[in-house]
Scaffold this motif. Structure first.
Motif, PDB file in Angstrom:
ATOM      1  N   ILE A 158       1.515   6.176  -0.633  1.00 47.62           N
ATOM      2  CA  ILE A 158       2.526   6.564   0.356  1.00 47.62           C
ATOM      3  C   ILE A 158       2.967   5.344   1.162  1.00 47.62           C
ATOM      4  O   ILE A 158       4.166   5.127   1.379  1.00 47.62           O
ATOM      5  CB  ILE A 158       1.994   7.683   1.269  1.00 47.62           C
ATOM      6  CG1 ILE A 158       1.758   8.969   0.447  1.00 47.62           C
ATOM      7  CG2 ILE A 158       2.945   7.944   2.435  1.00 47.62           C
ATOM      8  CD1 ILE A 158       0.966  10.042   1.174  1.00 47.62           C
ATOM      9  N   ASP A 159       2.008   4.528   1.587  1.00 48.14           N
ATOM     10  CA  ASP A 159       2.330   3.328   2.359  1.00 48.14           C
ATOM     11  C   ASP A 159       3.170   2.342   1.543  1.00 48.14           C
ATOM     12  O   ASP A 159       4.111   1.734   2.075  1.00 48.14           O
ATOM     13  CB  ASP A 159       1.048   2.638   2.840  1.00 48.14           C
ATOM     14  CG  ASP A 159       0.294   3.448   3.886  1.00 48.14           C
ATOM     15  OD1 ASP A 159       0.884   4.365   4.503  1.00 48.14           O
ATOM     16  OD2 ASP A 159      -0.909   3.168   4.080  1.00 48.14           O
ATOM     17  N   GLN A 160       2.845   2.179   0.256  1.00 45.29           N
ATOM     18  CA  GLN A 160       3.621   1.281  -0.606  1.00 45.29           C
ATOM     19  C   GLN A 160       5.049   1.797  -0.774  1.00 45.29           C
ATOM     20  O   GLN A 160       5.998   1.007  -0.779  1.00 45.29           O
ATOM     21  CB  GLN A 160       2.952   1.134  -1.961  1.00 45.29           C
ATOM     22  CG  GLN A 160       1.694   0.305  -1.911  1.00 45.29           C
ATOM     23  CD  GLN A 160       0.957   0.285  -3.246  1.00 45.29           C
ATOM     24  OE1 GLN A 160       1.181   1.116  -4.121  1.00 45.29           O
ATOM     25  NE2 GLN A 160       0.057  -0.672  -3.393  1.00 45.29           N
ATOM     26  N   PHE A 161       5.203   3.110  -0.899  1.00 47.66           N
ATOM     27  CA  PHE A 161       6.534   3.684  -1.027  1.00 47.66           C
ATOM     28  C   PHE A 161       7.322   3.470   0.271  1.00 47.66           C
ATOM     29  O   PHE A 161       8.501   3.115   0.236  1.00 47.66           O
ATOM     30  CB  PHE A 161       6.450   5.179  -1.375  1.00 47.66           C
ATOM     31  CG  PHE A 161       7.763   5.775  -1.780  1.00 47.66           C
ATOM     32  CD1 PHE A 161       8.199   5.682  -3.093  1.00 47.66           C
ATOM     33  CD2 PHE A 161       8.571   6.417  -0.866  1.00 47.66           C
ATOM     34  CE1 PHE A 161       9.415   6.219  -3.484  1.00 47.66           C
ATOM     35  CE2 PHE A 161       9.791   6.957  -1.232  1.00 47.66           C
ATOM     36  CZ  PHE A 161      10.217   6.858  -2.549  1.00 47.66           C
ATOM     37  N   ALA A 162       6.661   3.648   1.410  1.00 44.77           N
ATOM     38  CA  ALA A 162       7.317   3.408   2.699  1.00 44.77           C
ATOM     39  C   ALA A 162       7.782   1.961   2.801  1.00 44.77           C
ATOM     40  O   ALA A 162       8.894   1.685   3.261  1.00 44.77           O
ATOM     41  CB  ALA A 162       6.368   3.748   3.846  1.00 44.77           C
ATOM     42  N   GLU A 163       6.950   1.051   2.363  1.00 44.84           N
ATOM     43  CA  GLU A 163       7.299  -0.371   2.410  1.00 44.84           C
ATOM     44  C   GLU A 163       8.488  -0.660   1.500  1.00 44.84           C
ATOM     45  O   GLU A 163       9.405  -1.383   1.880  1.00 44.84           O
ATOM     46  CB  GLU A 163       6.081  -1.207   2.004  1.00 44.84           C
ATOM     47  CG  GLU A 163       6.138  -2.633   2.439  1.00 44.84           C
ATOM     48  CD  GLU A 163       6.282  -2.813   3.941  1.00 44.84           C
ATOM     49  OE1 GLU A 163       7.031  -3.742   4.316  1.00 44.84           O
ATOM     50  OE2 GLU A 163       5.691  -2.068   4.733  1.00 44.84           O
ATOM     51  N   ALA A 164       8.473  -0.090   0.300  1.00 41.20           N
ATOM     52  CA  ALA A 164       9.546  -0.345  -0.667  1.00 41.20           C
ATOM     53  C   ALA A 164      10.882   0.236  -0.221  1.00 41.20           C
ATOM     54  O   ALA A 164      11.936  -0.337  -0.506  1.00 41.20           O
ATOM     55  CB  ALA A 164       9.169   0.218  -2.034  1.00 41.20           C
ATOM     56  N   THR A 165      10.850   1.370   0.485  1.00 44.42           N
ATOM     57  CA  THR A 165      12.097   2.065   0.842  1.00 44.42           C
ATOM     58  C   THR A 165      12.513   1.869   2.295  1.00 44.42           C
ATOM     59  O   THR A 165      13.636   2.224   2.660  1.00 44.42           O
ATOM     60  CB  THR A 165      11.961   3.581   0.597  1.00 44.42           C
ATOM     61  OG1 THR A 165      10.910   4.096   1.435  1.00 44.42           O
ATOM     62  CG2 THR A 165      11.663   3.874  -0.862  1.00 44.42           C
ATOM     63  N   GLY A 166      11.620   1.331   3.123  1.00 38.89           N
ATOM     64  CA  GLY A 166      11.930   1.171   4.539  1.00 38.89           C
ATOM     65  C   GLY A 166      11.824   2.462   5.329  1.00 38.89           C
ATOM     66  O   GLY A 166      12.222   2.512   6.492  1.00 38.89           O
ATOM     67  N   VAL A 187       3.167   7.621   7.522  1.00 35.39           N
ATOM     68  CA  VAL A 187       2.345   6.410   7.623  1.00 35.39           C
ATOM     69  C   VAL A 187       1.402   6.346   8.824  1.00 35.39           C
ATOM     70  O   VAL A 187       0.613   5.414   8.919  1.00 35.39           O
ATOM     71  CB  VAL A 187       3.246   5.148   7.620  1.00 35.39           C
ATOM     72  CG1 VAL A 187       4.018   5.038   6.311  1.00 35.39           C
ATOM     73  CG2 VAL A 187       4.203   5.135   8.803  1.00 35.39           C
ATOM     74  N   ASP A 188       1.445   7.316   9.715  1.00 40.37           N
ATOM     75  CA  ASP A 188       0.579   7.283  10.899  1.00 40.37           C
ATOM     76  C   ASP A 188      -0.317   8.519  10.914  1.00 40.37           C
ATOM     77  O   ASP A 188       0.066   9.580  11.421  1.00 40.37           O
ATOM     78  CB  ASP A 188       1.435   7.230  12.167  1.00 40.37           C
ATOM     79  CG  ASP A 188       0.625   7.040  13.439  1.00 40.37           C
ATOM     80  OD1 ASP A 188      -0.576   7.396  13.452  1.00 40.37           O
ATOM     81  OD2 ASP A 188       1.201   6.546  14.426  1.00 40.37           O
ATOM     82  N   PHE A 197      11.065  11.809  -1.813  1.00 43.11           N
ATOM     83  CA  PHE A 197      11.548  10.965  -2.898  1.00 43.11           C
ATOM     84  C   PHE A 197      10.409  10.292  -3.663  1.00 43.11           C
ATOM     85  O   PHE A 197      10.574   9.959  -4.832  1.00 43.11           O
ATOM     86  CB  PHE A 197      12.570   9.942  -2.398  1.00 43.11           C
ATOM     87  CG  PHE A 197      13.889  10.577  -2.070  1.00 43.11           C
ATOM     88  CD1 PHE A 197      14.630  11.237  -3.039  1.00 43.11           C
ATOM     89  CD2 PHE A 197      14.387  10.531  -0.780  1.00 43.11           C
ATOM     90  CE1 PHE A 197      15.842  11.837  -2.739  1.00 43.11           C
ATOM     91  CE2 PHE A 197      15.602  11.122  -0.466  1.00 43.11           C
ATOM     92  CZ  PHE A 197      16.331  11.783  -1.451  1.00 43.11           C
ATOM     93  N   LEU A 198       9.250  10.109  -3.028  1.00 47.56           N
ATOM     94  CA  LEU A 198       8.074   9.644  -3.768  1.00 47.56           C
ATOM     95  C   LEU A 198       7.672  10.718  -4.772  1.00 47.56           C
ATOM     96  O   LEU A 198       7.412  10.420  -5.946  1.00 47.56           O
ATOM     97  CB  LEU A 198       6.915   9.320  -2.815  1.00 47.56           C
ATOM     98  CG  LEU A 198       5.547   9.089  -3.461  1.00 47.56           C
ATOM     99  CD1 LEU A 198       5.589   7.977  -4.496  1.00 47.56           C
ATOM    100  CD2 LEU A 198       4.499   8.806  -2.397  1.00 47.56           C
TER     101      LEU A 198
END
Length: 143
Positions: free
Chosen positions: A21-29, A36-37, A54-55
């Motif tokens: 989830i964190d990697q997807f947040a990083e990739a998509t902004g 993430v929290d 969308f993930l």
């Protein structure tokens, strides 16, 4: 392929981790706190962090590859063309396992060497009644 319309294939279970989830947040902004929290997300009706919708949708190719959906002989490539329908039905909580259920709905030749494939994609959440999403997805296959 026409004879396979209506057939279903089911993937293995895959865990949706917080790292994913964190990697997807990083990739998509998309850093919305519900993703993430963990502390703030615990205060919501979700009770913790949840995967981006969308993930969940983007897991489709990986889960399809793990479902035994047969490859099309002679295919040079396939591309996403879009969705007729996409509905995010239930959240995927971090740490839950999901699997894809794929049903071939349509396979027609659009022009010589280009085929349109429509599949229903249902993302099931282990131990839950409602799926995470239901989509009718279109791909173009070039032979």
């Amino acid at each position: 392929m026409a004879a396979r319309i209506g057939t279903e294939h089911v993937s293995d279970w895959v865990e949706v981790t917080q790292a994913m989830i964190d990697q997807f947040a990083e990739a998509t902004g998309d850093h919305q706190f519900i993703h993430v929290d963990p502390d703030r997300a615990a205060q919501t009706p979700f009770g913790g962090t949840i995967a981006h919708g969308f993930l969940s949708l983007s897991l489709m190719p990986m889960l399809a590859a793990r479902s035994g959906v047969p490859r099309i002989a002679g295919a040079r490539m396939g591309v996403n063309y879009g969705g007729n329908k996409v509905r995010f039905v239930a959240p995927v909580r971090s740490g839950k396992r999901v699997r894809g259920r794929f049903t071939l709905l349509k396979f027609v030749e659009r022009q010589p060497g280009t085929w349109e494939q429509v599949q229903q994609y249902v993302l099931e959440i282990e131990g839950e009644e409602k799926p995470a999403l239901i989509a009718e997805w279109i791909s173009l296959v070039y032979v």
